[in-house]
Design an enzyme around this catalytic site. Sequence first.
Site, PDB file in Angstrom:
ATOM      1  N   LYS A  52     -22.454   1.240  -0.722  1.00 24.79           N
ATOM      2  CA  LYS A  52     -21.648   2.474  -0.689  1.00 24.79           C
ATOM      3  C   LYS A  52     -22.530   3.664  -1.017  1.00 24.79           C
ATOM      4  CE  LYS A  52     -17.430  -0.065  -1.504  1.00 24.79           C
ATOM      5  NZ  LYS A  52     -16.438  -0.614  -2.404  1.00 24.79           N
ATOM      6  N   GLN A  96     -15.019   0.048  -8.505  1.00 26.05           N
ATOM      7  CA  GLN A  96     -15.232  -1.208  -7.788  1.00 26.05           C
ATOM      8  C   GLN A  96     -14.401  -2.331  -8.422  1.00 26.05           C
ATOM      9  OE1 GLN A  96     -17.140  -1.590  -4.914  1.00 26.05           O
ATOM     10  NE2 GLN A  96     -16.199  -3.602  -4.884  1.00 26.05           N
ATOM     11  N   ASP A 119     -10.222   5.251  -2.024  1.00 31.19           N
ATOM     12  CA  ASP A 119      -9.975   3.844  -1.691  1.00 31.19           C
ATOM     13  C   ASP A 119      -8.555   3.644  -1.152  1.00 31.19           C
ATOM     14  OD1 ASP A 119     -11.954   1.941  -1.815  1.00 31.19           O
ATOM     15  OD2 ASP A 119     -11.825   1.634  -3.978  1.00 31.19           O
TER      16      ASP A 119
END
Length: 284
Positions: A52, A96, A119
């Site tokens: 990422k 995460q 997200d």
Amino acid sequence: MAEIIDGKKISEAIKDEVKAENEILLEKGFKGTLAVVLVGDDPASSVYVKNKKKACEYVGFESLSYEKPSSMTEDELLFLIDELNNDENIDGILVQLPLPPHIDEDKVIAAISPIKDVDGFHVQSVGAMVVGTDGFLPCTPAGIIELLKRYDIKIDGKNCVVVGRSNIVGKPAAILMLRENATVTITHSHTKNLKDICSDADILIVGVGKRHFINSEYVKEGAVVIDVGIHRDENNKLSGDVDFEDVKNKASYITPVPGGVGPMTIAMLMKNCLLSLKRRVGEV
Ligand code: NAP
């Protein structure tokens, strides 16, 4: 033999599109920033986070890294999120998953400001997705829709079966297919006659988390098969929830693992970061 849907190629094209749009914003003096929070040292999570950050660098976003030990408490993490929420230079916050067991994931997701929820996991983002208003779409399911569209695969009016109903794959994939006017069936571990239901699908989306669970007996001749699963064996070789070698001769299109849905997640994350930056600077 099915046409193989090349997620790697499409994901690169998307990152190039984001980069090109971002260059215009950079010229105007606007720089996007993604805050990436990693708690603990799960090897797979570390790889995802590294990728990422690499993607941010490629498209021209700054990535701020918060790598914390697994001893971090829930309160400490919530405090950090609060700081990131209030930092006006940060466009996106990514925590995460999975988090260590002593931290409540739902509480953490709920703490992220919906305007920075790149997200797309916050309940407000999920609600916006369901009713079709502005928010952030979850990256993996949005990546599936993007793959289908870029391969000119018709979704409108098609029978779509989704295997799995998790909050990050199955449910949002089903909602997004519904938004594209597919007729959608969601299946799960209590579903009866799964083989029959899957065999009726024009588009079969599989996020079951079981290696090679779907073979050709579940697939209608000419169906489009999207495999979300990721499994790594002892030799680091990746495979999916679909038995690719068996299904490829029956499907019309199929995503491989690796190189199918997987690379799309990060590309769509970059798209969400760009959208967040554009919203912040009033470009949308
Ligand atoms: P998950 O949370 O474990 O969900 C699995 C789903 O499959 C559940 O809804 C479960 O039903 C259902 N299921 C289990 N056994 C079944 C059976 N025998 N018949 C029908 N349904 C069954 O997994 P996930 O997080 O959605 O992930 C699914 C896969 O996608 C994993 O391999 C994961 O690694 C991969 N993944 C990939 C990406 C990416 O490409 N970027 C992102 C996320 C996940 P119940 O709800 O009834 O338990």
